[in-house]
Design a protein around this motif. Structure first.
Motif, mmCIF file in Angstrom:
data_model
loop_
_atom_site.group_PDB
_atom_site.id
_atom_site.type_symbol
_atom_site.label_atom_id
_atom_site.label_comp_id
_atom_site.label_asym_id
_atom_site.label_seq_id
_atom_site.Cartn_x
_atom_site.Cartn_y
_atom_site.Cartn_z
ATOM 1 N N ARG A 1 41.965 15.982 30.527
ATOM 2 C CA ARG A 1 40.202 16.799 30.762
ATOM 3 C C ARG A 1 41.466 18.474 29.830
ATOM 4 N NH1 ARG A 1 42.856 15.193 35.120
ATOM 5 N NH2 ARG A 1 43.379 17.277 36.137
ATOM 6 N N VAL A 2 39.794 18.546 29.765
ATOM 7 C CA VAL A 2 39.124 19.571 28.505
ATOM 8 C C VAL A 2 38.665 20.625 29.583
ATOM 9 C CG1 VAL A 2 37.894 21.260 27.602
ATOM 10 C CG2 VAL A 2 38.780 18.643 26.597
ATOM 11 N N ALA A 3 39.782 21.559 29.654
ATOM 12 C CA ALA A 3 39.255 23.031 30.787
ATOM 13 C C ALA A 3 38.980 24.221 30.203
ATOM 14 C CB ALA A 3 40.265 23.273 31.920
ATOM 15 N N THR A 4 38.328 25.247 30.089
ATOM 16 C CA THR A 4 37.600 26.275 29.426
ATOM 17 C C THR A 4 37.973 27.150 30.422
ATOM 18 O OG1 THR A 4 35.848 25.491 28.800
ATOM 19 C CG2 THR A 4 35.238 27.458 28.402
ATOM 20 N N ARG A 5 38.909 28.516 29.359
ATOM 21 C CA ARG A 5 38.991 29.672 29.603
ATOM 22 C C ARG A 5 38.487 30.853 29.414
ATOM 23 N NH1 ARG A 5 40.705 26.061 33.203
ATOM 24 N NH2 ARG A 5 43.113 25.137 33.467
ATOM 25 N N LEU A 6 37.770 31.465 29.985
ATOM 26 C CA LEU A 6 37.337 32.451 29.588
ATOM 27 C C LEU A 6 37.514 33.724 30.259
ATOM 28 C CD1 LEU A 6 33.408 31.494 30.056
ATOM 29 C CD2 LEU A 6 34.424 31.375 28.183
ATOM 30 N N PRO A 7 37.888 34.874 28.878
ATOM 31 C CA PRO A 7 38.279 36.325 29.861
ATOM 32 C C PRO A 7 37.966 37.252 30.014
ATOM 33 C CG PRO A 7 38.212 36.241 27.824
ATOM 34 C CD PRO A 7 37.413 34.997 27.659
ATOM 35 N N ALA A 8 38.266 37.589 31.255
ATOM 36 C CA ALA A 8 37.173 39.043 31.244
ATOM 37 C C ALA A 8 38.385 40.204 31.957
ATOM 38 C CB ALA A 8 37.218 38.444 33.011
ATOM 39 N N ALA A 9 38.196 41.586 31.310
ATOM 40 C CA ALA A 9 38.035 42.874 31.698
ATOM 41 C C ALA A 9 37.184 43.018 33.213
ATOM 42 C CB ALA A 9 37.533 43.824 30.174
ATOM 43 N N ASP A 10 37.005 42.333 33.960
ATOM 44 C CA ASP A 10 36.438 43.431 35.062
ATOM 45 C C ASP A 10 36.048 41.759 36.192
ATOM 46 O OD1 ASP A 10 34.972 43.778 38.111
ATOM 47 O OD2 ASP A 10 34.714 46.293 36.748
ATOM 48 N N LEU A 11 37.278 41.172 36.850
ATOM 49 C CA LEU A 11 36.376 39.691 37.415
ATOM 50 C C LEU A 11 35.757 40.293 38.625
ATOM 51 C CD1 LEU A 11 40.515 37.995 38.562
ATOM 52 C CD2 LEU A 11 37.950 37.199 37.157
ATOM 53 N N ASP A 12 35.551 41.377 39.198
ATOM 54 C CA ASP A 12 33.990 41.948 39.974
ATOM 55 C C ASP A 12 32.720 42.389 39.404
ATOM 56 O OD1 ASP A 12 35.832 42.360 42.722
ATOM 57 O OD2 ASP A 12 36.474 43.842 42.007
ATOM 58 N N ASP B 1 37.618 28.051 44.181
ATOM 59 C CA ASP B 1 38.522 28.577 44.544
ATOM 60 C C ASP B 1 38.564 30.275 43.725
ATOM 61 O OD1 ASP B 1 41.208 28.711 45.327
ATOM 62 O OD2 ASP B 1 41.867 27.289 44.305
ATOM 63 N N GLU B 2 39.536 30.505 44.257
ATOM 64 C CA GLU B 2 39.710 32.037 43.347
ATOM 65 C C GLU B 2 41.688 32.215 43.497
ATOM 66 O OE1 GLU B 2 37.797 35.959 45.240
ATOM 67 O OE2 GLU B 2 36.881 34.388 45.976
ATOM 68 N N ARG B 3 42.127 33.146 43.216
ATOM 69 C CA ARG B 3 43.921 33.334 43.207
ATOM 70 C C ARG B 3 43.659 35.212 42.682
ATOM 71 N NH1 ARG B 3 46.520 28.626 42.620
ATOM 72 N NH2 ARG B 3 45.059 27.432 44.241
ATOM 73 N N PRO B 4 44.575 35.922 42.472
ATOM 74 C CA PRO B 4 44.032 36.874 41.647
ATOM 75 C C PRO B 4 43.654 37.132 40.710
ATOM 76 C CG PRO B 4 46.022 36.943 43.665
ATOM 77 C CD PRO B 4 45.328 35.576 43.269
ATOM 78 N N GLY B 5 44.004 36.632 40.031
ATOM 79 C CA GLY B 5 43.911 36.692 38.711
ATOM 80 C C GLY B 5 42.974 36.280 37.706
ATOM 81 N N GLY B 6 42.461 34.910 38.620
ATOM 82 C CA GLY B 6 41.278 34.535 37.611
ATOM 83 C C GLY B 6 40.285 33.352 39.024
ATOM 84 N N LEU B 7 39.274 33.507 38.563
ATOM 85 C CA LEU B 7 37.985 32.422 39.529
ATOM 86 C C LEU B 7 37.481 30.975 38.701
ATOM 87 C CD1 LEU B 7 35.704 36.085 39.442
ATOM 88 C CD2 LEU B 7 37.211 34.877 41.151
ATOM 89 N N LEU B 8 37.782 29.722 39.333
ATOM 90 C CA LEU B 8 37.458 28.935 39.383
ATOM 91 C C LEU B 8 36.122 28.394 40.428
ATOM 92 C CD1 LEU B 8 38.554 26.139 37.702
ATOM 93 C CD2 LEU B 8 38.973 25.573 40.264
ATOM 94 N N TYR B 9 35.193 27.980 38.799
ATOM 95 C CA TYR B 9 33.546 27.763 38.609
ATOM 96 C C TYR B 9 33.806 25.621 38.766
ATOM 97 C CZ TYR B 9 32.449 32.702 39.295
ATOM 98 O OH TYR B 9 32.289 33.524 39.180
ATOM 99 N N ARG B 10 33.284 24.836 39.078
ATOM 100 C CA ARG B 10 32.793 23.558 39.114
ATOM 101 C C ARG B 10 31.325 23.456 38.489
ATOM 102 N NH1 ARG B 10 36.395 21.818 42.742
ATOM 103 N NH2 ARG B 10 37.889 21.473 41.571
ATOM 104 N N ARG C 1 41.309 37.496 34.662
ATOM 105 C CA ARG C 1 41.726 38.760 34.070
ATOM 106 C C ARG C 1 42.510 38.521 32.685
ATOM 107 N NH1 ARG C 1 44.388 40.129 39.056
ATOM 108 N NH2 ARG C 1 42.015 41.054 39.159
ATOM 109 N N SER C 2 41.871 39.117 31.671
ATOM 110 C CA SER C 2 42.034 38.910 30.492
ATOM 111 C C SER C 2 42.820 40.781 30.267
ATOM 112 C CB SER C 2 41.486 38.452 29.492
ATOM 113 O OG SER C 2 42.325 38.382 27.787
ATOM 114 N N ALA C 3 43.691 40.702 30.126
ATOM 115 C CA ALA C 3 43.443 42.628 29.197
ATOM 116 C C ALA C 3 43.203 42.499 28.078
ATOM 117 C CB ALA C 3 45.060 43.163 28.397
#
Length: 141
Positions: free
Chosen positions: A13-24, A40-49, A59-61
């Motif tokens: 399955r293809v899954a897109t990943r989008l970087p974010a400097a500020d998750l909030d 779903d969410e984890r300290p470093g990311g947010l999962l959308y469906r 979260r990405s630098a």
């Protein structure tokens, strides 16, 4: 191809990943502007469906250059979607390139997606709070 002749990528399955400097900030944008909440969410990311397909805002630098479409939704009525998103405060990109020009935020793209049995596509683009270029498309049959 693996030893039994199957291609594991073609079956994956293809899954897109989008970087974010500020998750909030990204969470607020996706909730307030797009009407989406993470499943779903984890300290470093947010999962959308959406439509049975997942995408992650993480979260990405690093930052997105925002110079190309990184993710897109295919919709049945692009005018209605653009109108609703504008009502929520989404700003659509104006494009004026040879062979690609938006009118009221929507471009007619001849010959796009021939493999889907369409003769073209209508498209619109906006940036999320993190600068990621997001598209909306409607096949023209």
């Amino acid at each position: 191809m693996n030893q039994d002749g199957r291609n594991p990528l073609a079956e994956g399955r293809v899954a897109t990943r989008l970087p974010a400097a500020d998750l909030d900030r990204a969470r607020r944008f996706y909730a307030e502007k797009l009407g989406l909440d993470p499943v779903d969410e984890r300290p470093g990311g947010l999962l959308y469906r959406c439509g049975g397909v997942d995408f992650v805002v993480f979260r990405s630098a690093g930052t997105s250059p925002g110079t190309f479409t990184q993710m897109a939704w295919e919709v049945d009525d692009i005018e209605a979607v653009v109108t609703e998103l504008r009502r929520r405060g989404v700003v659509f990109e104006d494009v004026d390139l040879p062979g690609l020009r938006t009118r009221d935020g929507i471009a007619d793209i001849e010959g796009n997606y021939p493999s889907k049995g369409a003769r073209g596509e209508r498209g619109a683009w906006f940036r999320d709070s993190e600068g990621n270029m997001i598209g909306i498309g409607q096949p023209v049959r």
